[in-house]
Design an enzyme around this catalytic site. Structure first.
Site, short mmCIF file in Angstrom:
data_model
loop_
_atom_site.label_atom_id
_atom_site.label_comp_id
_atom_site.label_asym_id
_atom_site.label_seq_id
_atom_site.Cartn_x
_atom_site.Cartn_y
_atom_site.Cartn_z
CG ASN A 150 -11.28 -28.21 13.04
OD1 ASN A 150 -11.74 -27.10 13.01
ND2 ASN A 150 -10.39 -28.50 11.94
CB SER A 227 -17.67 -27.13 5.06
OG SER A 227 -18.84 -26.14 4.94
CD GLU A 248 -7.66 -19.36 5.60
OE1 GLU A 248 -7.65 -20.33 5.02
OE2 GLU A 248 -7.42 -18.09 5.18
P1 NAP Z 1 -19.16 -25.95 8.40
O1 NAP Z 1 -20.32 -26.90 8.53
O2 NAP Z 1 -18.87 -25.35 7.26
O3 NAP Z 1 -19.23 -25.12 9.67
C1 NAP Z 1 -18.54 -23.95 10.29
C2 NAP Z 1 -19.47 -23.12 10.93
O4 NAP Z 1 -20.18 -22.33 9.92
C3 NAP Z 1 -20.18 -23.69 11.94
O5 NAP Z 1 -20.18 -22.67 13.05
C4 NAP Z 1 -21.65 -23.76 11.24
O6 NAP Z 1 -22.57 -23.73 12.13
C5 NAP Z 1 -21.58 -22.35 10.45
N1 NAP Z 1 -22.47 -22.65 9.30
C6 NAP Z 1 -23.06 -23.53 8.61
N2 NAP Z 1 -24.11 -22.99 7.86
C7 NAP Z 1 -23.85 -21.72 7.87
C8 NAP Z 1 -24.61 -20.95 6.98
N3 NAP Z 1 -25.40 -20.98 6.16
N4 NAP Z 1 -24.27 -19.49 7.39
C9 NAP Z 1 -23.21 -18.90 8.28
N5 NAP Z 1 -22.81 -19.93 8.97
C10 NAP Z 1 -22.98 -21.38 8.98
O7 NAP Z 1 -17.78 -26.66 8.97
P2 NAP Z 1 -17.63 -27.52 10.05
O8 NAP Z 1 -18.31 -28.75 9.88
O9 NAP Z 1 -17.85 -26.82 11.58
O10 NAP Z 1 -16.13 -27.89 9.98
C11 NAP Z 1 -15.52 -28.80 9.20
C12 NAP Z 1 -14.83 -27.99 7.99
O11 NAP Z 1 -14.26 -27.01 8.24
C13 NAP Z 1 -13.98 -28.91 6.88
O12 NAP Z 1 -14.34 -28.67 5.77
C14 NAP Z 1 -12.59 -28.13 7.18
O13 NAP Z 1 -11.85 -28.41 6.02
C15 NAP Z 1 -13.09 -26.87 7.36
N6 NAP Z 1 -11.92 -26.13 8.16
C16 NAP Z 1 -10.90 -25.34 7.45
C17 NAP Z 1 -10.04 -24.60 8.46
C18 NAP Z 1 -8.98 -23.72 7.50
O14 NAP Z 1 -8.34 -23.13 8.31
N7 NAP Z 1 -8.89 -23.77 6.32
C19 NAP Z 1 -9.98 -24.79 9.57
C20 NAP Z 1 -10.93 -26.01 10.23
C21 NAP Z 1 -11.73 -26.28 9.59
P3 NAP Z 1 -23.02 -25.21 12.70
O15 NAP Z 1 -22.65 -25.06 14.34
O16 NAP Z 1 -24.44 -24.91 12.88
O17 NAP Z 1 -22.63 -26.30 12.07
#
Ligand code: NAP
Ligand code: MG
Length: 483
Positions: A150, A227, A248
């Protein structure tokens, strides 16, 4: 056709083991390119290279590190227009926001360039005569960075900049839906005079490459944004390996609209915080808790504001809200609309897929009213242009509702009362509190993070970042006699 060399490992651009397509969510006929996917062996090579390069970078000294970070930051700011266009094209945020994100990313680098020069320690006298003590910060070692889509440049920037500033090496796995931004940022870093292997870009899926990276014994610290379920898994893995971790994650940010608020300002801030970035911000206002005396007027204003927003192609003039990032995200958003209706919430506007001249993942910003805090739409992060209004009879009730959440990233209050604003600052359980401001929108030089399920580990950004990216060494020195 020769494969794309988009992985950057041990100072070399390399092709991956396979490739994936990267398409524009504003227009799925626009194929941005195909992007490399690293193999496990390539990831392991990156980790070995990072391990070897890190001491050289630390030894290069503070002037060198300052100059490299300053050069990266300056180039990002100068090229914000060009790189921001790619961010908008592959992520779907409006062009102005894409440019703003890249400029902000540059500011993270120039801020941490200055922090390099401020890495000062402490001196202490010993309780034992004849001994001097000093306390210094040293690099942690090899930092694994796993980032979401994002903010495909800003989030990595606020992790990579402090990692490099404090003398660490980096292995970065960006989100697979936004690889073009990652390659552009890496091109800038790779052009600097840094040891080969100091910085590595290893794209691939989270399940394969991300999982292997965070499980690796070759990693000293993991900085993750994404996430909650993935963050929980990473934290557990890190604990088992005794690896330092910072995560985060999601949130369900509340915004209190009190009866003494400036109504127009409250509507503008709530609508901006709920729908800006298509609601795909961890700081989005997704629970609007409104005093009953202002409720109807506020809801009327919010619905008007939501309906006035121009939803369209991220690169088109006048677009305020771009598409949702992907087909699966759009389907999930529409599922939440159905869930909210089934729970008895009243959908006042939006929540449907929109047709536009290009085939993209467009959705009308949605307002639910008559919601209860125990509904799933008020408990689960949707990461969607959907916001939920609930009514409160008093400030105390509103605050209690706001605090009734497993999350705690940001929270806002709209009020003209200093007493309430002060009480809210002190009693809201969140990492960032906003008074007469939207829940989204933060500065780059102060800490960012949350409580509860929103964050785990030390804060990011500002000088607080040193807690995560350095380790402290206490030295005891006995001078002995001068003879
Ligand atoms: P996500 O599915 O958790 O993915 C984040 C990153 O982790 C991606 O690079 C993803 O790879 C990777 N990943 C997925 N599964 C993994 C695993 N088992 N081991 C290690 N890495 C893994 O989240 P998203 O869909 O990209 O983003 C949306 C979420 O991020 C929302 O819930 C949002 O709230 C959260 N977010 C939080 C913040 C904050 O600062 N608090 C900021 C931005 C977003 P892939 O590319 O394959 O998906
Ligand atoms: Mg994902």
């Amino acid at each position: 056709m020769s494969p794309n060399t988009q992985l950057y490992i041990a100072g070399q651009w390399q092709a991956g083991a396979s490739e994936i397509e990267n398409r524009n969510p504003s227009d799925i006929t626009d194929l941005i390119g195909t992007y490399a996917q690293a193999s496990a062996a390539q990831l392991d090579a990156a980790l070995d290279a990072a391990r070897a390069a890190q001491p050289k970078w630390w030894a290069a000294g503070i002037q060198k590190r300052h100059d490299v970070l300053m050069a990266i930051g300056t180039e990002l700011m100068a090229r914000a227009g060009e790189i921001g266009e790619m961010v908008a094209r592959e992520e779907g945020k409006p062009l102005a926001e894409g440019k703003g994100e890249v400029y902000r990313s540059g500011q993270f680098f120039t801020y941490f360039a200055a922090e390099v020069l401020r890495n000062q320690g402490d001196l202490a006298e010993s309780v034992r005569p004849g001994i001097e003590i000093d306390v210094r910060r040293e690099p942690v070692g090899v930092v694994a960075i796993v980032s979401p889509w994002n903010f495909p440049i800003a989030t990595p920037a606020w992790k990579i900049a402090p990692a490099l500033a404090f003398g660490n090496a980096v292995v970065w796995k960006p989100a697979n839906v936004t690889p073009a931004s990652a390659v552009m940022l890496t091109e800038i870093i790779a052009r600097q005079d840094i040891p080969a292997g100091l910085f590595n870009l290893v794209t691939g899926s989270g399940r394969a490459i991300g999982q292997r990276l965070v499980e690796s014994r070759g990693v000293d610290a993991i900085s993750f944004t994404g996430s909650v379920p993935v963050g929980r898994g990473i934290a557990a893995t890190a604990m088992a390996n005794m690896t330092r971790v910072q995560a985060e994650m999601g949130s369900k940010n509340p915004m209190l609209i009190m009866e003494d608020a400036d109504l127009d300002l409250a509507v503008a801030h709530a609508s901006g915080a709920a729908f800006g970035g298509t609601g795909q911000k961890c700081t989005a206002a997704s629970r609007l808790i409104v005093h009953e005396k202002i409720h109807d007027a506020f809801v009327e204003g919010l619905v008007k504001a939501a309906e006035a927003l121009k939803v369209g192609h991220a690169l088109a003039e006048g677009t305020q809200i771009g598409p949702v990032v992907s087909d699966s995200q759009l389907r999930q958003n529409l599922d939440y609309i159905a869930i909210g209706k089934a729970e008895g919430a009243e959908l006042l506007t939006g929540g449907t897929r929109l047709d536009r001249p290009t085939d993209g993942y467009y959705m009308a910003p949605a307002v639910f009213a008559g919601t209860r805090n125990d509904m799933r739409i008020n408990r689960e992060e949707m990461f969607a242009p959907i916001t939920c209004v609930q009514k409160a009879g008093s400030y105390d009730e509103a605050l209690a509702l706001a605090n009734d959440s497993e999350f705690g990233l940001t929270a806002g209050i709209m009020t003209r009362s200093l007493a309430r604003a002060s009480h809210f600052r002190a009693n809201m359980r969140a990492g960032c509190v906003m008074v007469n401001l939207p829940t989204a929108g933060t500065d780059y030089h102060v800490p960012f993070g949350g409580r509860g399920a929103s964050s785990f580990g030390p804060r990011e950004q500002g000088r607080y970042a040193a807690e995560f990216y350095t380790t402290v060494k206490t030295a005891y020195v006995a001078a002995g006699s001068p003879e």
